[in-house]
Design a protein around this motif. Structure first.
Motif, PDB file in Angstrom:
ATOM      1  N   LEU A  58      11.597  -8.726   1.180  1.00 35.32           N
ATOM      2  CA  LEU A  58      10.688  -7.826   1.894  1.00 35.32           C
ATOM      3  C   LEU A  58      10.945  -7.588   3.412  1.00 35.32           C
ATOM      4  O   LEU A  58      11.176  -8.469   4.092  1.00 35.32           O
ATOM      5  N   ASP A  59      11.053  -6.228   3.607  1.00 33.12           N
ATOM      6  CA  ASP A  59      11.633  -5.805   4.884  1.00 33.12           C
ATOM      7  C   ASP A  59      10.517  -5.636   5.966  1.00 33.12           C
ATOM      8  O   ASP A  59       9.920  -4.601   5.522  1.00 33.12           O
ATOM      9  N   PRO A  60      10.364  -6.425   6.733  1.00 35.09           N
ATOM     10  CA  PRO A  60       9.292  -6.302   7.808  1.00 35.09           C
ATOM     11  C   PRO A  60       9.478  -4.730   8.567  1.00 35.09           C
ATOM     12  O   PRO A  60       8.328  -4.164   8.947  1.00 35.09           O
ATOM     13  N   ALA A  61      10.561  -4.086   8.772  1.00 38.59           N
ATOM     14  CA  ALA A  61      10.521  -2.710   9.468  1.00 38.59           C
ATOM     15  C   ALA A  61      10.047  -2.065   8.504  1.00 38.59           C
ATOM     16  O   ALA A  61       9.427  -1.059   8.990  1.00 38.59           O
ATOM     17  N   LEU A  62       9.908  -2.258   7.144  1.00 41.18           N
ATOM     18  CA  LEU A  62       9.255  -1.127   6.425  1.00 41.18           C
ATOM     19  C   LEU A  62       7.768  -1.353   5.775  1.00 41.18           C
ATOM     20  O   LEU A  62       6.961  -0.541   5.771  1.00 41.18           O
ATOM     21  N   HIS A  63       7.782  -2.725   5.655  1.00 44.65           N
ATOM     22  CA  HIS A  63       6.266  -3.377   5.021  1.00 44.65           C
ATOM     23  C   HIS A  63       5.389  -3.978   5.938  1.00 44.65           C
ATOM     24  O   HIS A  63       4.253  -4.166   5.353  1.00 44.65           O
ATOM     25  N   SER A  64       5.655  -4.117   7.043  1.00 41.48           N
ATOM     26  CA  SER A  64       4.713  -4.965   7.854  1.00 41.48           C
ATOM     27  C   SER A  64       3.628  -3.899   8.554  1.00 41.48           C
ATOM     28  O   SER A  64       4.030  -3.086   8.924  1.00 41.48           O
ATOM     29  N   ASP A  65       2.231  -4.517   8.404  1.00 36.89           N
ATOM     30  CA  ASP A  65       1.338  -3.817   8.822  1.00 36.89           C
ATOM     31  C   ASP A  65       0.988  -4.279  10.347  1.00 36.89           C
ATOM     32  O   ASP A  65       1.890  -4.972  10.811  1.00 36.89           O
ATOM     33  N   ILE A  66       0.185  -4.030  11.104  1.00 43.62           N
ATOM     34  CA  ILE A  66      -0.266  -4.500  12.238  1.00 43.62           C
ATOM     35  C   ILE A  66      -0.271  -6.020  12.533  1.00 43.62           C
ATOM     36  O   ILE A  66      -0.022  -6.453  13.485  1.00 43.62           O
TER      37      ILE A  66
END
Length: 110
Positions: free
Chosen positions: A81-89
Motif C-alpha cells: 500500500l502506497d502512503p503517497a496515495l492511501h494515507s489519511d491525516i
C-alpha cells in the motif's frame, strides 16, 4: 472501524493472526514501507475489497480507489500500500469490504 495490528515478516517467519473484517471497514498504519494486507474470503460469493485513495491526483491524472475482487472461498494479498496515495491525516489506509461474513484480514510488513 478497527486498526489492524501490523505483523512483521522476518527471516524466521511469522505465525499470522487474522481478524474478522469489520462491517464499517478497517484501518492499516502506513508509517513504514512495504505494508500489505491478506484477505481471506470464506463465503460462497466473491467480495470486493476497496483501499481508499486519499490523494487521487497524480501529475494531472485521477487515481481511483484500489479495488480487488476476492473470489468465493479465495484469498488475496493486496499491496504494498502506497502512503503517497492511501494515507489519511493519521497515516492510515482505509479498507472496506462489500461483505464481511466469513471474511478475515491481516496486515503485514516485510
Amino acid at each position: 472501524m478497527a486498526l489492524l495490528a501490523i505483523q512483521t515478516i522476518k527471516a524466521g517467519g511469522v505465525t499470522p493472526t487474522y481478524a474478522a473484517a469489520t462491517s464499517g471497514g478497517d484501518k492499516v498504519s502506513l508509517s513504514s514501507p512495504n505494508t500489505f494486507i491478506h484477505v481471506k474470503n470464506g463465503s460462497a460469493s466473491s467480495v470486493t475489497v476497496t483501499v481508499t485513495t486519499q490523494n487521487n491526483a497524480y501529475k494531472g491524472l485521477t487515481v481511483p480507489d484500489r479495488t480487488v475482487i476476492v473470489a468465493a472461498a479465495g484469498e488475496a494479498m493486496i499491496g504494498p500500500l502506497d502512503p503517497a496515495l492511501h494515507s489519511d491525516i493519521n497515516v492510515q489506509a482505509s479498507v472496506g469490504y462489500t461483505a464481511v461474513a466469513t471474511v478475515t484480514v491481516a496486515a503485514f510488513r516485510i
